[in-house]
Scaffold this motif. Structure first.
Motif, PDB file in Angstrom:
ATOM      1  N   SER A   1      31.899  42.848  35.965  1.00 36.87           N
ATOM      2  CA  SER A   1      30.665  42.703  36.722  1.00 36.87           C
ATOM      3  C   SER A   1      30.923  42.371  38.188  1.00 36.87           C
ATOM      4  CB  SER A   1      29.801  41.591  36.103  1.00 36.87           C
ATOM      5  OG  SER A   1      30.446  40.327  36.236  1.00 36.87           O
ATOM      6  N   LEU A   2      32.184  42.075  38.551  1.00 36.29           N
ATOM      7  CA  LEU A   2      32.481  41.769  39.942  1.00 36.29           C
ATOM      8  C   LEU A   2      32.184  42.980  40.815  1.00 36.29           C
ATOM      9  CD1 LEU A   2      35.839  39.787  39.639  1.00 36.29           C
ATOM     10  CD2 LEU A   2      33.679  38.904  40.489  1.00 36.29           C
ATOM     11  N   PRO A   3      31.413  42.819  41.911  1.00 35.87           N
ATOM     12  CA  PRO A   3      31.045  43.941  42.776  1.00 35.87           C
ATOM     13  C   PRO A   3      32.183  44.315  43.720  1.00 35.87           C
ATOM     14  CG  PRO A   3      30.117  41.921  43.631  1.00 35.87           C
ATOM     15  CD  PRO A   3      30.805  41.560  42.340  1.00 35.87           C
ATOM     16  N   ALA A   4      33.252  44.891  43.175  1.00 35.55           N
ATOM     17  CA  ALA A   4      34.396  45.273  44.001  1.00 35.55           C
ATOM     18  C   ALA A   4      34.967  46.577  43.472  1.00 35.55           C
ATOM     19  CB  ALA A   4      35.457  44.173  43.975  1.00 35.55           C
ATOM     20  N   PRO A   5      35.625  47.373  44.332  1.00 38.47           N
ATOM     21  CA  PRO A   5      36.237  48.609  43.858  1.00 38.47           C
ATOM     22  C   PRO A   5      37.396  48.314  42.929  1.00 38.47           C
ATOM     23  CG  PRO A   5      36.862  48.154  46.135  1.00 38.47           C
ATOM     24  CD  PRO A   5      35.822  47.158  45.765  1.00 38.47           C
ATOM     25  N   ARG A   6      37.765  49.284  42.157  1.00 35.97           N
ATOM     26  CA  ARG A   6      38.883  49.146  41.232  1.00 35.97           C
ATOM     27  C   ARG A   6      40.097  49.924  41.738  1.00 35.97           C
ATOM     28  NH1 ARG A   6      36.433  45.494  40.242  1.00 35.97           N
ATOM     29  NH2 ARG A   6      35.413  44.830  38.341  1.00 35.97           N
ATOM     30  N   PRO A   7      41.312  49.336  41.641  1.00 31.67           N
ATOM     31  CA  PRO A   7      41.547  48.004  41.083  1.00 31.67           C
ATOM     32  C   PRO A   7      41.182  46.895  42.064  1.00 31.67           C
ATOM     33  CG  PRO A   7      43.613  48.909  41.855  1.00 31.67           C
ATOM     34  CD  PRO A   7      42.580  49.992  42.040  1.00 31.67           C
ATOM     35  N   LEU A   8      40.815  45.752  41.507  1.00 30.97           N
ATOM     36  CA  LEU A   8      40.560  44.568  42.308  1.00 30.97           C
ATOM     37  C   LEU A   8      41.905  43.918  42.626  1.00 30.97           C
ATOM     38  CD1 LEU A   8      38.462  42.519  43.428  1.00 30.97           C
ATOM     39  CD2 LEU A   8      38.635  41.340  41.228  1.00 30.97           C
ATOM     40  N   HIS A   9      42.212  43.734  43.905  1.00 25.82           N
ATOM     41  CA  HIS A   9      43.495  43.144  44.307  1.00 25.82           C
ATOM     42  C   HIS A   9      43.366  41.629  44.327  1.00 25.82           C
ATOM     43  CE1 HIS A   9      45.560  46.900  45.410  1.00 25.82           C
ATOM     44  NE2 HIS A   9      44.328  47.326  45.638  1.00 25.82           N
ATOM     45  N   VAL A  10      44.205  40.971  43.525  1.00 29.72           N
ATOM     46  CA  VAL A  10      44.115  39.537  43.301  1.00 29.72           C
ATOM     47  C   VAL A  10      45.421  38.874  43.723  1.00 29.72           C
ATOM     48  CG1 VAL A  10      43.714  37.722  41.601  1.00 29.72           C
ATOM     49  CG2 VAL A  10      42.544  39.921  41.373  1.00 29.72           C
ATOM     50  N   LEU A  11      45.304  37.774  44.477  1.00 28.73           N
ATOM     51  CA  LEU A  11      46.466  36.999  44.894  1.00 28.73           C
ATOM     52  C   LEU A  11      46.706  35.898  43.862  1.00 28.73           C
ATOM     53  CD1 LEU A  11      48.493  36.729  47.237  1.00 28.73           C
ATOM     54  CD2 LEU A  11      46.936  35.066  48.254  1.00 28.73           C
ATOM     55  N   ASP A  12      47.905  35.866  43.289  1.00 29.83           N
ATOM     56  CA  ASP A  12      48.249  34.894  42.251  1.00 29.83           C
ATOM     57  C   ASP A  12      48.713  33.603  42.917  1.00 29.83           C
ATOM     58  OD1 ASP A  12      49.108  33.561  40.000  1.00 29.83           O
ATOM     59  OD2 ASP A  12      51.059  34.549  39.991  1.00 29.83           O
ATOM     60  N   LEU A  13      47.978  32.505  42.708  1.00 31.92           N
ATOM     61  CA  LEU A  13      48.311  31.240  43.349  1.00 31.92           C
ATOM     62  C   LEU A  13      49.222  30.357  42.519  1.00 31.92           C
ATOM     63  CD1 LEU A  13      44.839  30.228  44.853  1.00 31.92           C
ATOM     64  CD2 LEU A  13      46.709  31.467  45.943  1.00 31.92           C
ATOM     65  N   ASP A  14      49.265  30.550  41.206  1.00 24.94           N
ATOM     66  CA  ASP A  14      50.054  29.634  40.364  1.00 24.94           C
ATOM     67  C   ASP A  14      51.428  30.180  40.014  1.00 24.94           C
ATOM     68  OD1 ASP A  14      49.494  31.583  38.494  1.00 24.94           O
ATOM     69  OD2 ASP A  14      48.002  30.402  37.410  1.00 24.94           O
ATOM     70  N   GLY A  15      51.789  31.353  40.491  1.00 25.38           N
ATOM     71  CA  GLY A  15      53.150  31.867  40.310  1.00 25.38           C
ATOM     72  C   GLY A  15      53.393  32.615  39.027  1.00 25.38           C
ATOM     73  N   ARG A  16      52.386  32.751  38.183  1.00 21.69           N
ATOM     74  CA  ARG A  16      52.620  33.449  36.907  1.00 21.69           C
ATOM     75  C   ARG A  16      52.551  34.961  37.074  1.00 21.69           C
ATOM     76  NH1 ARG A  16      48.358  31.251  32.910  1.00 21.69           N
ATOM     77  NH2 ARG A  16      47.069  31.328  34.810  1.00 21.69           N
ATOM     78  N   ARG A  17      51.710  35.422  37.966  1.00 18.39           N
ATOM     79  CA  ARG A  17      51.536  36.851  38.279  1.00 18.39           C
ATOM     80  C   ARG A  17      51.394  37.696  37.012  1.00 18.39           C
ATOM     81  NH1 ARG A  17      55.368  40.766  42.027  1.00 18.39           N
ATOM     82  NH2 ARG A  17      53.816  42.387  42.330  1.00 18.39           N
TER      83      ARG A  17
ATOM     84  N   THR B   1      46.725  45.732  35.889  1.00 15.16           N
ATOM     85  CA  THR B   1      46.038  46.688  35.038  1.00 15.16           C
ATOM     86  C   THR B   1      45.223  47.629  35.919  1.00 15.16           C
ATOM     87  OG1 THR B   1      44.026  45.349  34.806  1.00 15.16           O
ATOM     88  CG2 THR B   1      45.846  44.886  33.272  1.00 15.16           C
ATOM     89  N   THR B   2      44.510  48.539  35.305  1.00 14.05           N
ATOM     90  CA  THR B   2      43.647  49.440  36.080  1.00 14.05           C
ATOM     91  C   THR B   2      42.476  48.683  36.693  1.00 14.05           C
ATOM     92  OG1 THR B   2      42.434  49.988  34.051  1.00 14.05           O
ATOM     93  CG2 THR B   2      44.253  51.464  34.699  1.00 14.05           C
ATOM     94  N   ALA B   3      42.161  47.499  36.126  1.00 14.29           N
ATOM     95  CA  ALA B   3      41.046  46.706  36.638  1.00 14.29           C
ATOM     96  C   ALA B   3      41.473  45.785  37.767  1.00 14.29           C
ATOM     97  CB  ALA B   3      40.418  45.881  35.521  1.00 14.29           C
ATOM     98  N   ALA B   4      42.713  45.283  37.736  1.00 16.31           N
ATOM     99  CA  ALA B   4      43.158  44.309  38.733  1.00 16.31           C
ATOM    100  C   ALA B   4      44.640  44.482  39.014  1.00 16.31           C
ATOM    101  CB  ALA B   4      42.871  42.889  38.263  1.00 16.31           C
ATOM    102  N   ALA B   5      45.002  44.406  40.297  1.00 16.55           N
ATOM    103  CA  ALA B   5      46.401  44.438  40.729  1.00 16.55           C
ATOM    104  C   ALA B   5      46.742  43.073  41.297  1.00 16.55           C
ATOM    105  CB  ALA B   5      46.625  45.525  41.781  1.00 16.55           C
ATOM    106  N   PHE B   6      47.788  42.426  40.771  1.00 13.83           N
ATOM    107  CA  PHE B   6      48.126  41.064  41.164  1.00 13.83           C
ATOM    108  C   PHE B   6      49.261  41.068  42.188  1.00 13.83           C
ATOM    109  CE2 PHE B   6      46.070  40.678  37.069  1.00 13.83           C
ATOM    110  CZ  PHE B   6      45.220  39.604  37.268  1.00 13.83           C
ATOM    111  N   HIS B   7      49.156  40.154  43.153  1.00 15.88           N
ATOM    112  CA  HIS B   7      50.136  40.069  44.231  1.00 15.88           C
ATOM    113  C   HIS B   7      50.584  38.629  44.414  1.00 15.88           C
ATOM    114  CE1 HIS B   7      48.936  44.158  45.523  1.00 15.88           C
ATOM    115  NE2 HIS B   7      47.712  43.758  45.210  1.00 15.88           N
ATOM    116  N   ARG B   8      51.748  38.463  45.083  1.00 17.28           N
ATOM    117  CA  ARG B   8      52.239  37.151  45.468  1.00 17.28           C
ATOM    118  C   ARG B   8      52.236  37.039  46.984  1.00 17.28           C
ATOM    119  NH1 ARG B   8      57.612  36.601  41.579  1.00 17.28           N
ATOM    120  NH2 ARG B   8      56.514  36.290  39.600  1.00 17.28           N
TER     121      ARG B   8
END
Length: 289
Positions: A9-25, A29-36
């Protein structure tokens, strides 16, 4: 964070680029791309979105954007966030007046703190050409066309001050109708002001008369005023005449050493003003929203 990736339901294009703050990364997926982040991330420069989700603040956003845009697009973004407007296609004029979100000083500090992050070098490179206080996209475009160095296609003038305040004082109070005036672009060393005359903001006999009295008052204060219109910026022949005037009043060289300077100048105007047919989607988004 996994729940965030799965929340479609998040109003953002796919994939949603997410910054990982806790280091687990987590695995992208096709829905979200995680970065450090390649440096200690200051929590004070994050904006809370609710729960355990945060967004990059204006300084980190510009630093991150510096990875994927060129120098001119980054300059346009910096002027917008350090200025008093935001691109907004829902407004008739294409932008809305808003208070500044950051400053050149804060951007410089952010680049220094994150020296190892991709984009920091580019952000530091453009900051000497970023002015604070611009109030419209056309004001920003005019400042870049006049103030960028010739190697970028600019006239090579010193960086102007945006919306500089002129106080008449006792000496010129009799010539002034107001307690102070604001100049769109101002060069204090040359006492030269450039005013952008937009068609929508300056129509009607009463408004034209008021603008004429304003220019007369500013000139009485010893400031040379050059009025710039849309046609002068967009039409090549009109721009060449404007360029001669600006070079004369600002004391700039009439000859430029770059062999391909006319083409560089054409490209700069086309990109800054938004009529370059080769502009990519990101550049159009930055310029027009």
């Amino acid at each position: 964070m996994s729940a965030l990736a799965d929340d479609l339901s998040l109003p953002a294009p796919r994939p949603l680029h997410v910054l990982d703050l806790d280091g687990r990364r987590p695995r992208s997926t096709t829905a979200a791309a995680f970065h450090r982040w390649a440096a200690p991330l200051p929590m004070g420069q994050l904006v809370p979105l609710g729960g355990d989700a945060f967004s990059l603040g204006p300084e980190l956003l510009l630093l991150d954007m510096a990875r994927c845009v060129d120098d001119l697009d980054l300059l346009l973004l910096c002027h917008e966030l350090c200025g008093g407007y935001r691109i907004d296609r829902t407004c008739d004029q294409g932008f809305a007046s808003r208070p500044p979100l950051t400053s050149v000083r804060e951007l410089r500090r952010c680049a220094e703190r994150n020296a190892g992050v991709a984009g920091a070098k580019r952000l530091r490179r453009v900051l000497p050409h970023v002015g604070e206080g611009s109030e419209s996209p056309m004001e920003t475009a005019t400042a870049l066309i006049v103030g960028l160095p010739p190697r970028w296609g600019g006239l090579g003038a010193p960086r102007p001050e945006h919306n500089h305040r002129l106080d008449p004082g006792r000496r010129w109070r009799g010539a002034a109708e107001k307690g102070h005036y604001r100049c769109d672009l101002y060069w204090p060393e040359r006492r030269v002001a450039v005013e952008y005359d937009g068609e929508r903001a300056h129509t009607g006999a009463e408004r034209i008369s008021a603008d004429a009295r304003r220019r007369a008052a500013i000139q009485a204060m010893g400031v040379t005023t050059v009025t710039v219109t849309r046609d002068q910026l967009y039409r090549p022949a009109d721009f060449r005449r404007l360029e001669k005037t600006l070079r004369r009043v600002l004391g700039l060289r009439s000859r430029v050493r770059c062999a391909d300077y006319p083409e560089r100048q054409r490209r700069l105007r086309a990109r800054a003003l938004g009529f370059d047919p080769a502009m990519g989607d990101v550049s159009r988004l930055i310029r027009f929203g």
